[in-house]
Design a protein around this motif. Structure first.
Motif, PDB file in Angstrom:
ATOM      1  N   PHE A   1       0.802  -1.230   0.000  1.00 33.32           N
ATOM      2  CA  PHE A   1       0.000   0.000   0.000  1.00 33.32           C
ATOM      3  C   PHE A   1       0.836   1.283   0.000  1.00 33.32           C
ATOM      4  CE2 PHE A   1      -0.275  -1.070   4.650  1.00 33.32           C
ATOM      5  CZ  PHE A   1       0.239   0.100   5.185  1.00 33.32           C
ATOM      6  N   ILE A   2       2.147   1.142   0.164  1.00 34.72           N
ATOM      7  CA  ILE A   2       3.012   2.323   0.041  1.00 34.72           C
ATOM      8  C   ILE A   2       3.447   2.492  -1.419  1.00 34.72           C
ATOM      9  CG2 ILE A   2       5.146   3.413   0.821  1.00 34.72           C
ATOM     10  CD1 ILE A   2       5.047   1.465   3.211  1.00 34.72           C
TER      11      ILE A   2
ATOM     12  N   LEU B   1      -3.449  -6.018  -0.033  1.00 37.79           N
ATOM     13  CA  LEU B   1      -3.038  -6.930  -1.109  1.00 37.79           C
ATOM     14  C   LEU B   1      -4.209  -7.775  -1.594  1.00 37.79           C
ATOM     15  CD1 LEU B   1       0.382  -7.996   0.414  1.00 37.79           C
ATOM     16  CD2 LEU B   1       0.040  -6.585  -1.619  1.00 37.79           C
ATOM     17  N   ARG B   2      -5.035  -8.208  -0.657  1.00 36.86           N
ATOM     18  CA  ARG B   2      -6.163  -9.059  -1.053  1.00 36.86           C
ATOM     19  C   ARG B   2      -7.269  -8.254  -1.741  1.00 36.86           C
ATOM     20  NH1 ARG B   2      -8.367 -12.138   3.719  1.00 36.86           N
ATOM     21  NH2 ARG B   2      -9.292 -13.526   2.169  1.00 36.86           N
ATOM     22  N   SER B   3      -7.277  -6.945  -1.506  1.00 37.44           N
ATOM     23  CA  SER B   3      -8.318  -6.144  -2.161  1.00 37.44           C
ATOM     24  C   SER B   3      -7.983  -5.891  -3.631  1.00 37.44           C
ATOM     25  CB  SER B   3      -8.510  -4.804  -1.419  1.00 37.44           C
ATOM     26  OG  SER B   3      -7.359  -4.002  -1.576  1.00 37.44           O
ATOM     27  N   HIS B   4      -6.763  -6.244  -4.043  1.00 39.91           N
ATOM     28  CA  HIS B   4      -6.373  -6.158  -5.462  1.00 39.91           C
ATOM     29  C   HIS B   4      -6.189  -7.581  -5.958  1.00 39.91           C
ATOM     30  CE1 HIS B   4      -5.487  -1.816  -5.814  1.00 39.91           C
ATOM     31  NE2 HIS B   4      -5.366  -1.934  -4.507  1.00 39.91           N
ATOM     32  N   GLY B   5      -7.032  -8.029  -6.841  1.00 38.91           N
ATOM     33  CA  GLY B   5      -6.903  -9.402  -7.345  1.00 38.91           C
ATOM     34  C   GLY B   5      -5.834  -9.480  -8.429  1.00 38.91           C
TER      35      GLY B   5
ATOM     36  N   VAL C   1     -12.202  -7.630   4.315  1.00 37.14           N
ATOM     37  CA  VAL C   1     -13.031  -6.420   4.474  1.00 37.14           C
ATOM     38  C   VAL C   1     -12.088  -5.247   4.756  1.00 37.14           C
ATOM     39  CG1 VAL C   1     -14.856  -5.308   5.814  1.00 37.14           C
ATOM     40  CG2 VAL C   1     -14.885  -7.800   5.498  1.00 37.14           C
ATOM     41  N   VAL C   2     -12.131  -4.251   3.882  1.00 39.16           N
ATOM     42  CA  VAL C   2     -11.299  -3.058   4.090  1.00 39.16           C
ATOM     43  C   VAL C   2     -12.219  -1.910   4.485  1.00 39.16           C
ATOM     44  CG1 VAL C   2      -9.567  -1.526   3.077  1.00 39.16           C
ATOM     45  CG2 VAL C   2      -9.746  -3.890   2.275  1.00 39.16           C
TER      46      VAL C   2
ATOM     47  N   ALA D   1       2.038   1.360  -4.668  1.00 36.69           N
ATOM     48  CA  ALA D   1       0.900   0.707  -5.323  1.00 36.69           C
ATOM     49  C   ALA D   1       0.805   1.025  -6.811  1.00 36.69           C
ATOM     50  CB  ALA D   1      -0.391   1.110  -4.611  1.00 36.69           C
ATOM     51  N   ALA D   2       1.863   1.618  -7.366  1.00 30.13           N
ATOM     52  CA  ALA D   2       1.798   2.067  -8.767  1.00 30.13           C
ATOM     53  C   ALA D   2       1.531   0.923  -9.741  1.00 30.13           C
ATOM     54  CB  ALA D   2       3.096   2.773  -9.137  1.00 30.13           C
ATOM     55  N   ALA D   3       1.921  -0.295  -9.376  1.00 29.64           N
ATOM     56  CA  ALA D   3       1.736  -1.435 -10.298  1.00 29.64           C
ATOM     57  C   ALA D   3       0.272  -1.655 -10.649  1.00 29.64           C
ATOM     58  CB  ALA D   3       2.309  -2.699  -9.669  1.00 29.64           C
ATOM     59  N   ALA D   4      -0.630  -1.244  -9.757  1.00 25.79           N
ATOM     60  CA  ALA D   4      -2.065  -1.490 -10.004  1.00 25.79           C
ATOM     61  C   ALA D   4      -2.584  -0.675 -11.184  1.00 25.79           C
ATOM     62  CB  ALA D   4      -2.863  -1.166  -8.745  1.00 25.79           C
ATOM     63  N   GLU D   5      -1.891   0.434 -11.490  1.00 24.19           N
ATOM     64  CA  GLU D   5      -2.423   1.331 -12.528  1.00 24.19           C
ATOM     65  C   GLU D   5      -2.256   0.778 -13.937  1.00 24.19           C
ATOM     66  OE1 GLU D   5      -0.636   5.165 -11.749  1.00 24.19           O
ATOM     67  OE2 GLU D   5      -1.298   4.970  -9.649  1.00 24.19           O
TER      68      GLU D   5
END
Ligand code: SF4
Ligand code: SF4
Length: 341
Positions: A167-168, A208-212, A238-239, A170-174
């Motif tokens: 979560f620090i 991590l689990r909130s991003h599949g 649950v977040v 997180a750029a890979a998600a984009e």
């Protein structure tokens, strides 16, 4: 534990993997117990590297009896074909197996490294040959550089890409994660705790689990550490807004320039314990100045040996201004020592 498709390989692996750096500091017996606990709790994905000292051997000793039930990933830092081929054979021997499921090129952050790997007689030639010989099933790559990771993912050459994600950072998600999904490339997420910057395991894994669509590979150093993380996977994720606020607060506290303790900058030719010096402010804020100044003394007392030669900066994948940061951290440490004397 859920088992998810590993990109387009046709193989499914556990959604949580095992990062095998921390077992370096364990005895063979302790490492064995830790690895077996993870396997018993459903982990099938084990990620190690030629560079992780005796980690491959410990995996071989603990898991060779269940070889057909696990997915073994390892890596080489070598860029030339002949030495990469030697590393493949060495990994097979150390891990007591006759095939590697995933063979990765380790920490390819510079174009010059990639040119050597992909050029004539490079490590890619050796990996392709080993794949033809049945020594390797799939080829992957790891990087701390987002542009390079994106390029590799889109190249069509790799079954997997390994990149930091937490979560620090997180750029890979984009862009990286959606591209990997589109191309059928599996994503291994290294540094789920931000290289030690995130202390709250529940919070780290909620994110991590909130991003599949990726496989975190936390490092484990005891059966208890395995249980702590894998039990998180037994409950629905649950977040809450409170969790999001806590993540944002930790991220703000760290800022962009922080050390991930990857140790790629080491060794320092002048004997400075660079990661130890780089994490001092974080340690001091977590532990209290009184505790941290004693705890960190062996590392911090090497910092004045820095000649500002700059060698470490050429190796840091996060391009941190290491000598400048070390200097500031030493001032903080000296202030804490003075306050305590
Ligand atoms: S800049 Fe300092 S810490 Fe970095 S390699 Fe040179 S002497 Fe070591
Ligand atoms: S200074 Fe850079 S290379 Fe060294 S441990 Fe920290 S993040 Fe890694």
């Amino acid at each position: 534990m859920r088992y998810l498709p590993f990109g387009s390989t046709g193989v499914s692996v556990s959604e949580a993997g095992f990062g095998a750096i921390p077992i370096i500091r364990l005895s063979f017996a302790e490492a064995g117990k830790t690895l077996k606990r993870a396997f018993d709790m459903g982990v099938t994905l084990f990620d190690t590297a030629n560079a992780y000292h005796d980690s491959e051997e410990k995996i071989g000793a603990a898991l060779s009896s269940v070889r057909d039930k696990i997915f073994l990933a390892t890596k080489t830092m070598k860029r030339d074909g002949p030495t990469a081929a030697e590393h493949i054979d060495l990994s097979l021997k150390r891990m007591r197996t006759d095939y590697i499921d995933l063979f990765q090129f380790h920490q390819v952050a510079k174009e010059s490294d990639w040119e050597k790997i992909a050029g004539p007689g490079g490590a890619m030639d050796a990996a392709l040959k080993a794949r033809d010989q049945g020594k390797i099933r799939f080829i992957g790559i790891t990087s701390h550089s987002l542009p390079m990771a994106i390029k590799f993912t889109g190249s069509g050459l790799f079954s997997s890409v390994q990149f930091p994600f937490n979560f620090i950072e997180a750029a890979a998600a984009e862009e990286l994660h959606p591209l990997a999904k589109e191309k059928g490339v599996a994503v291994l997420s290294m540094k789920p705790f931000g290289g030690g910057a995130i202390a709250d395991a529940d919070l780290a894994f909620k994110f991590l689990r909130s991003h599949g669509g990726h496989f975190p590979i936390p490092g484990f150093d005891s059966p208890e550490s395995v249980e702590q993380i894998l039990k998180i996977y037994e409950s629905p994720n649950v977040v809450t807004d409170e969790d999001r606020a806590a993540m944002a607060a930790i991220k703000d506290e760290l800022g962009g320039q922080f050390c991930r303790r990857c140790e790629y900058c080491m060794p320092c030719p002048f004997g400075v314990n660079i990661p130890g010096g780089m994490i001092y402010p974080l340690q001091a804020s977590r532990m209290s100045p009184e505790v941290s100044r004693n705890f960190a003394a062996p590392a911090m007392d090497t910092v004045p040996q820095c000649t500002e030669c700059g060698v470490c900066m050429t190796k840091c994948p996060y391009t941190l201004p290491i000598p400048e940061m070390l200097k500031k951290h030493y001032e903080l440490y000296a202030g804490h020592k003075e306050a305590g004397s």
